[in-house]
Enzyme design. Structure first.
Site, mmCIF file in Angstrom:
data_model
loop_
_atom_site.group_PDB
_atom_site.id
_atom_site.type_symbol
_atom_site.label_atom_id
_atom_site.label_comp_id
_atom_site.label_asym_id
_atom_site.label_seq_id
_atom_site.Cartn_x
_atom_site.Cartn_y
_atom_site.Cartn_z
ATOM 1 C CG ASP A 127 35.576 34.033 51.020
ATOM 2 O OD1 ASP A 127 34.648 34.805 51.341
ATOM 3 O OD2 ASP A 127 35.662 32.862 51.457
ATOM 4 C CG HIS A 150 30.896 43.691 50.319
ATOM 5 N ND1 HIS A 150 31.542 42.478 50.214
ATOM 6 C CD2 HIS A 150 29.685 43.417 50.877
ATOM 7 C CE1 HIS A 150 30.748 41.518 50.678
ATOM 8 N NE2 HIS A 150 29.625 42.057 51.100
ATOM 9 C CG LEU A 181 44.161 42.088 32.691
ATOM 10 C CD1 LEU A 181 44.729 40.698 32.933
ATOM 11 C CD2 LEU A 181 44.102 42.854 34.011
#
Ligand code: FPP
Length: 252
Positions: free
Chosen positions: A21, A38, A132
């Site tokens: 955020d 962004h 991962l």
């Protein structure tokens, strides 16, 4: 700042979830449009993914686009979708180089067809990677997921495939989009907001929550280490008393 060596490698969370955020505020502070935030958020994604993979974290889930984000201005939604396609295409090689497996949760069908196709392509290319697992939450919300699970369970009960008496925590979890993913031990939210915003509501029942004022585009692996170090100082009781927890550790 915490460095990697200060972490207890034996007690890493297997699954870290992040609510990324603050992109819009970061851009505004610099006098730029929200989309600039962004775009710069992608560098934070890259560094965090590399840092998590290098540490040996098993699952990293990033809240990239919520069901509610569809209500943002059309230009911002379109820019986010293009950014996703470009990033997925550009970074698939980095995922392969780092042995990262890509996965996604959310209403993938609702994404523009080119985004869904690129995503599926990258998921397929990385499916045999064993390091991962990077889970992108896209067009995701926890209430959407829970309602979907309830509907599927109701259908199965109606058709006689499932007995009501069989419905427990494990059964319910198996109807969620996260069914093959362990619950996160640690949930991080950046930008100083202390909310969950419809993210993994079922799965975070016992997660440790970590809120930082760092805005997402500024987040780097050192910030991830800091969150993990904080997590490692917590006593996870799961409803038990502190004495019960320490007795269990001593008798190991
Ligand atoms: C929240 O900041 C961020 C988003 C809704 C989008 C996150 C997307 C990226 C970081 C880019 C691409 C991601 C991937 C996984 C390739 P905000 O816009 O809500 O910021 P604000 O609260 O300051 O307005």
């Amino acid at each position: 700042m915490i460095n990697k060596e200060q972490l207890d490698i034996e007690r890493l969370p297997a699954h870290i979830a992040i609510i990324m955020d603050g992109n819009g505020r970061w851009a505004k502070k610099k006098g730029n449009p929200r989309v600039f935030g962004h775009k710069n958020g992608v560098a934070a994604v890259r560094d965090t993914v590399e840092g998590a993979a290098e540490l040996g974290i098993k699952y990293l889930t990033l809240y990239a686009f919520s069901t509610e984000n569809w209500n943002r201005p059309r230009t911002e939604v379109d820019a986010l979708m293009s950014l996703l396609v470009n990033t997925i295409n550009k970074e698939t090689k980095t995922l392969l180089d780092n042995n990262v497996r890509l996965a996604a949760i959310g209403d993938i069908e609702s994404l523009p067809s080119n985004v869904a196709a690129n995503l599926r392509g990258a998921i397929d290319k990385t499916k045999t990677n064993t390091g991962l697992t990077l889970v992108l939450a896209l067009s995701y919300s926890a209430r959407w997921e829970i309602i979907k699970a309830v509907k599927n369970i109701a259908e199965e009960v109606k058709s006689g495939k499932l007995n009501v008496s069989e419905i427990d925590n494990t059964t319910f979890s198996n109807y969620l989009t996260t069914k093959e993913i362990p619950d996160p031990e640690l949930l991080i939210r950046t930008s100083g907001e202390s909310r969950i915003s419809n993210f993994l509501l079922w799965q975070i029942a016992y997660s440790e929550l970590y809120f930082t004022h760092v805005l997402w585009p500024d987040f780097r692996r050192e910030n991830l280490y800091e969150a993990i170090a904080d997590y490692q100082c917590r006593e996870r009781r799961f409803g038990k008393t502190s004495d019960q927890v320490s007795e269990k550790i001593q008798s190991k």
